[in-house]
Scaffold this motif. Sequence first.
Motif, PDB file in Angstrom:
ATOM      1  N   SER A 193       0.701  -3.190  -2.464  1.00 41.71           N
ATOM      2  CA  SER A 193      -0.309  -2.243  -2.947  1.00 41.71           C
ATOM      3  C   SER A 193      -0.875  -1.415  -1.793  1.00 41.71           C
ATOM      4  O   SER A 193      -1.262  -0.262  -1.985  1.00 41.71           O
ATOM      5  N   LEU A 194      -0.887  -1.987  -0.593  1.00 47.09           N
ATOM      6  CA  LEU A 194      -1.378  -1.224   0.561  1.00 47.09           C
ATOM      7  C   LEU A 194      -0.391  -0.119   0.928  1.00 47.09           C
ATOM      8  O   LEU A 194      -0.778   0.991   1.287  1.00 47.09           O
ATOM      9  N   ASN A 195       0.901  -0.423   0.803  1.00 45.92           N
ATOM     10  CA  ASN A 195       1.929   0.603   0.990  1.00 45.92           C
ATOM     11  C   ASN A 195       1.713   1.747   0.021  1.00 45.92           C
ATOM     12  O   ASN A 195       1.800   2.917   0.384  1.00 45.92           O
ATOM     13  N   ILE A 196       1.474   1.377  -1.232  1.00 46.73           N
ATOM     14  CA  ILE A 196       1.299   2.406  -2.270  1.00 46.73           C
ATOM     15  C   ILE A 196       0.110   3.288  -1.926  1.00 46.73           C
ATOM     16  O   ILE A 196       0.166   4.512  -2.061  1.00 46.73           O
ATOM     17  N   LEU A 207       7.989   5.789 -11.302  1.00 47.16           N
ATOM     18  CA  LEU A 207       9.095   6.244 -10.464  1.00 47.16           C
ATOM     19  C   LEU A 207       9.147   5.467  -9.146  1.00 47.16           C
ATOM     20  O   LEU A 207      10.208   5.024  -8.715  1.00 47.16           O
ATOM     21  N   THR A 208       7.974   5.281  -8.537  1.00 50.01           N
ATOM     22  CA  THR A 208       7.939   4.508  -7.285  1.00 50.01           C
ATOM     23  C   THR A 208       8.413   3.080  -7.531  1.00 50.01           C
ATOM     24  O   THR A 208       9.161   2.518  -6.726  1.00 50.01           O
ATOM     25  N   ALA A 209       7.987   2.504  -8.646  1.00 48.36           N
ATOM     26  CA  ALA A 209       8.430   1.148  -8.972  1.00 48.36           C
ATOM     27  C   ALA A 209       9.935   1.116  -9.147  1.00 48.36           C
ATOM     28  O   ALA A 209      10.608   0.179  -8.704  1.00 48.36           O
ATOM     29  N   ALA A 210      10.480   2.164  -9.774  1.00 49.07           N
ATOM     30  CA  ALA A 210      11.928   2.216  -9.986  1.00 49.07           C
ATOM     31  C   ALA A 210      12.655   2.275  -8.643  1.00 49.07           C
ATOM     32  O   ALA A 210      13.673   1.613  -8.449  1.00 49.07           O
ATOM     33  N   ILE A 211      12.120   3.046  -7.704  1.00 47.25           N
ATOM     34  CA  ILE A 211      12.806   3.219  -6.421  1.00 47.25           C
ATOM     35  C   ILE A 211      12.664   1.976  -5.541  1.00 47.25           C
ATOM     36  O   ILE A 211      13.619   1.521  -4.920  1.00 47.25           O
ATOM     37  N   THR A 212      11.443   1.413  -5.510  1.00 47.45           N
ATOM     38  CA  THR A 212      11.211   0.345  -4.534  1.00 47.45           C
ATOM     39  C   THR A 212      11.503  -1.052  -5.075  1.00 47.45           C
ATOM     40  O   THR A 212      11.798  -1.958  -4.303  1.00 47.45           O
ATOM     41  N   ILE A 213      11.417  -1.242  -6.375  1.00 46.59           N
ATOM     42  CA  ILE A 213      11.615  -2.588  -6.927  1.00 46.59           C
ATOM     43  C   ILE A 213      12.905  -2.673  -7.734  1.00 46.59           C
ATOM     44  O   ILE A 213      13.791  -3.485  -7.437  1.00 46.59           O
ATOM     45  N   ILE A 214      13.016  -1.840  -8.770  1.00 46.35           N
ATOM     46  CA  ILE A 214      14.167  -1.948  -9.665  1.00 46.35           C
ATOM     47  C   ILE A 214      15.460  -1.593  -8.925  1.00 46.35           C
ATOM     48  O   ILE A 214      16.461  -2.309  -9.018  1.00 46.35           O
ATOM     49  N   SER A 269      -0.453  10.024   2.389  1.00 47.86           N
ATOM     50  CA  SER A 269       0.227  10.594   3.558  1.00 47.86           C
ATOM     51  C   SER A 269       0.945  11.901   3.264  1.00 47.86           C
ATOM     52  O   SER A 269       1.179  12.272   2.133  1.00 47.86           O
ATOM     53  N   ASN A 270       1.341  12.566   4.355  1.00 53.62           N
ATOM     54  CA  ASN A 270       2.134  13.782   4.267  1.00 53.62           C
ATOM     55  C   ASN A 270       3.587  13.412   3.969  1.00 53.62           C
ATOM     56  O   ASN A 270       3.971  12.256   4.096  1.00 53.62           O
ATOM     57  N   PRO A 271       4.391  14.393   3.553  1.00 53.55           N
ATOM     58  CA  PRO A 271       5.756  14.091   3.099  1.00 53.55           C
ATOM     59  C   PRO A 271       6.584  13.286   4.095  1.00 53.55           C
ATOM     60  O   PRO A 271       7.334  12.400   3.686  1.00 53.55           O
ATOM     61  N   ILE A 272       6.465  13.580   5.368  1.00 54.12           N
ATOM     62  CA  ILE A 272       7.313  12.883   6.344  1.00 54.12           C
ATOM     63  C   ILE A 272       6.909  11.419   6.452  1.00 54.12           C
ATOM     64  O   ILE A 272       7.735  10.510   6.434  1.00 54.12           O
ATOM     65  N   LYS A 273       5.592  11.210   6.475  1.00 60.39           N
ATOM     66  CA  LYS A 273       5.112   9.832   6.539  1.00 60.39           C
ATOM     67  C   LYS A 273       5.486   9.078   5.263  1.00 60.39           C
ATOM     68  O   LYS A 273       5.783   7.890   5.292  1.00 60.39           O
ATOM     69  N   LYS A 274       5.505   9.829   4.157  1.00 54.01           N
ATOM     70  CA  LYS A 274       5.870   9.248   2.869  1.00 54.01           C
ATOM     71  C   LYS A 274       7.251   8.603   2.940  1.00 54.01           C
ATOM     72  O   LYS A 274       7.458   7.498   2.455  1.00 54.01           O
ATOM     73  N   ILE A 275       8.183   9.329   3.554  1.00 54.20           N
ATOM     74  CA  ILE A 275       9.542   8.798   3.674  1.00 54.20           C
ATOM     75  C   ILE A 275       9.511   7.495   4.466  1.00 54.20           C
ATOM     76  O   ILE A 275      10.179   6.523   4.117  1.00 54.20           O
TER      77      ILE A 275
END
Lengths: 373, 566
Positions: free
Chosen positions: A99-102, B480-487, A108-114
Amino acid sequence: MGAVVIEQLTKDFSGVTVLQNIELDIKEGEFFALLGPSGCGKTTTMRCIAGFEQPTTGKIKIGGKVVNEVEPNKRNCGMVFQSYALFPHMNVFDNVAYSLNIKQLKASNPIKKIGVYTRMLNSKLVKYSKAIEDKVMNILEYVELADHATKLTSELSGGQQQRVALARALVMEPEVLLMDEPLSNLDQKLRHTMRNTIRKIQQELKITTIFVTHDQEEAMSMADRVAVMKDGEILQIGTPTDLYSNPQTPFIADFVGTSNILSGNIIRKENGISFVEVGDQQVKSTSDVDKKDVQIVIRPESIIVLDKNSQDYDNYFEGEVKLSTYLGSIVRYDITVGEYNLVADTTYESGNNILQEGAKVKLGVSPERVLLI
Amino acid sequence: MKRFKKSLTGIGIVKFLIYLFFIMFLIIPLISVFLVSFTDEPINLFGSLISLDTLQTTIAQFKSSTLDNFRAVFSNSNYLDALLNSLFLSFIVSIVVLLICVPISYGIARTKMPFKKTISALCTIPLIVPTFISGYAFIIMFGRSGWATYIYQSMGGDGLLLDPYSFTGIAIVQIFFFFPYALWPMVAAFKISDVSLEEASRNMGAKSWLTFITVTFPLVIPGMLSTALVIFAVSFSDFGTPIILAPTDLNLLVVSAYREISGFFNWGGAAILTVIMIAVAGFVFWLQHLFSKGKNYDSVSGKPKQVKLNDNKLLTVSLSVFSGLVVLVPLLAMITVFIQSIATTWGKDPLPTGYTLAHYKTIFTSSLGNIQNSVVLALGALILSIIVATFVSYFVVRQKSSTLDFMTTIPLIVPGIAFGIALIQTFNAAPLQLTGTAVILIIAYSIRRLPYMVRSTVGTMRSIKADIEEAAVNLGASTLTAAITIIGPLMLPGIAAGSILVFITVIKETSISILMAPAEWAPMSLAIFQNILRAEYYSAAAMSIILVVLVLVLQGIANWFTRKQS
């Protein structure tokens, strides 16, 4: 932390009503249990709060805000699933840090997002920030799992997995903590320990907690208040002692603890005492109801098995022991009185004689302990 | 409006894109080819959406649409011939395959046949070899200078033992290379049918052979009919064998359609043949579906039963000899291709005059591009089908999207050559002039092989419990994030299994490659095909061997993966 208020909640699944007129007012910091047999709608109620189900009608408020239209991922309700639902491809630390990652992802900005996405897929590639690392380790220490941070969740015992699930929900500092049958997958001994652990954490963090269970002992021993549910309706809400001593329906009387439940007729009332006819017996009770046909509820421990030279009781029966069960600190007797069977509990102290099958006994019950529903 | 706004989330957009993909590259091409069969010239559906002029042209085309092409099916003897010949070919092939498979599958399932394991293993050869290579193998075995012809003539035979360039030749190649598709379902049918019924029959005094004819055999008939229809469909859609072996005076649907479009640019003619192909294939698929669903008495009792294997010496030995002869043919065919690939010259002799690796050297110097193309195209198709299949399986399992489920089965039904023609016609003009590009080739490959991928990913998706995903959402992740990171990560094993299958089948793919690949993107299969046409048999053989080895290696990796899984 927020109060949870549910108003007029109903839920239909393709025409079948599974929840009807649910009204709940859960206070901030309260430990609240939803208790009921399977299929009573307790889990559906919880899933409505978490946002996994949409109410058909009614409002759900968390911390004073109506959340009906809020997506489940934005409700900030930490949930501990019955199966724990730990992510099997991540280690303990990554599970808790999810959840902290989320949260970082959103800020964050797009690059950090990656970078964050990469870390969520493989935490070896992108390092956690110090803040996250500290936060996760703190909570892991709190649930006594700091040594297991790098283990895969499948390598942990049931109780440890449970604590990972708890830590994962707590680390996001939720407004409400939801727990779905949190102890059902643990063995008897562990269940007792976890009960205390959960209760202790809840008390320390003062977090509003709602938990669903079918085990009345669990609900009664942990919760501040309990709502008893049956067939999609709430039957009664009260403190554990309130539910135990003043059950409002025979179902609750039976579901919460053990009860002797008999049907009878009130024949007259005198000086606050109701005289009830039960078969060929007469029972006096101090409880007052406005109807003639009543259910009589007597708890097993309210029935006193008298020895010869004891004081008089207002209710007095003679019976015969059918079965005696030694349960450690108490002895439970099944006794026939006329055409009825009664269950009576007596405390056992070493040296006492246990009455044998066929023994004639006299039973006394004080009118204050006879409940009329 | 509220609902619309609600579906405008990340995952909603993905679902929209997936639908768009299927509608643009599967549904519209199929509709378009149907329309072209009326208008007789290609129509530009996408262009009509953006340009008024194009729209007017399209409307004019519709106004002048005729039923000429449909009439031509019955008046033009070529078309009618093609249809009847194709149906007859598939009918013969499926009947003979059944007859061949009854003894072999009985032998494998119910007897202590000697060399059972070896025979079973050899049965996988035909599944690895693309049919145009098997067709070509028959040319170098039974052609005018083939070794089989040499043996036949030296034993006093006259002319050819079997003319590979004939209806019979095509039928025989298909029989020997398609029988494994029927074999394993029939082995299963023999294994599953209730042995106690047979014991009852024998108990009542019936002889073994009588029991087989009256009890054992009837019990597997439903399974056999369904299997026969599968073979019918495989034979009907097969492009590799006919395109190599069909003589010019033999009309077959797949070949005629190919000639209409790539030889004569007769759009209307190709369209009507495509429509007929799809109609027949669809009908067979529906029939097969009906059979495998309705009459299902293959497991009469659910109890596990011990099958007593027949060990009658005379029976098992003759079954073994028969099975051995059947599996020997594809084996010899492949050995022949191999010998050809290392031969200096191989004229009308049982063996070549000398051996050399020069052909392989030639390939690695001059045709390396084709191998690269094959790998690049297959990788492209693989990546595309992984993305599409992962999301499709998510929507099918979690959101119970039966529309997507149905759409991914369509490519199973449509013959490759028909799908290719549909795509060529649809993307022939601006704004989406994709015909002749690698993009449309990759899209065609991936859609055609998507069913394999989807089957694999749907299975894995089913095994991931819904609450794991809910937990991610509960922790703040969007769907979508759940799909990418978990599923996604949890689906990797299913994706891996499907990937190799997709990769192999794309490398083997014949019809789409020959029909659609532009010269600069020619994959191995097209290169082999062109070599055969130019009678450059030695390099064709070497390239074939490389292709088969590539497939074998990948298959080995796949098997290793699945074994590691379990």
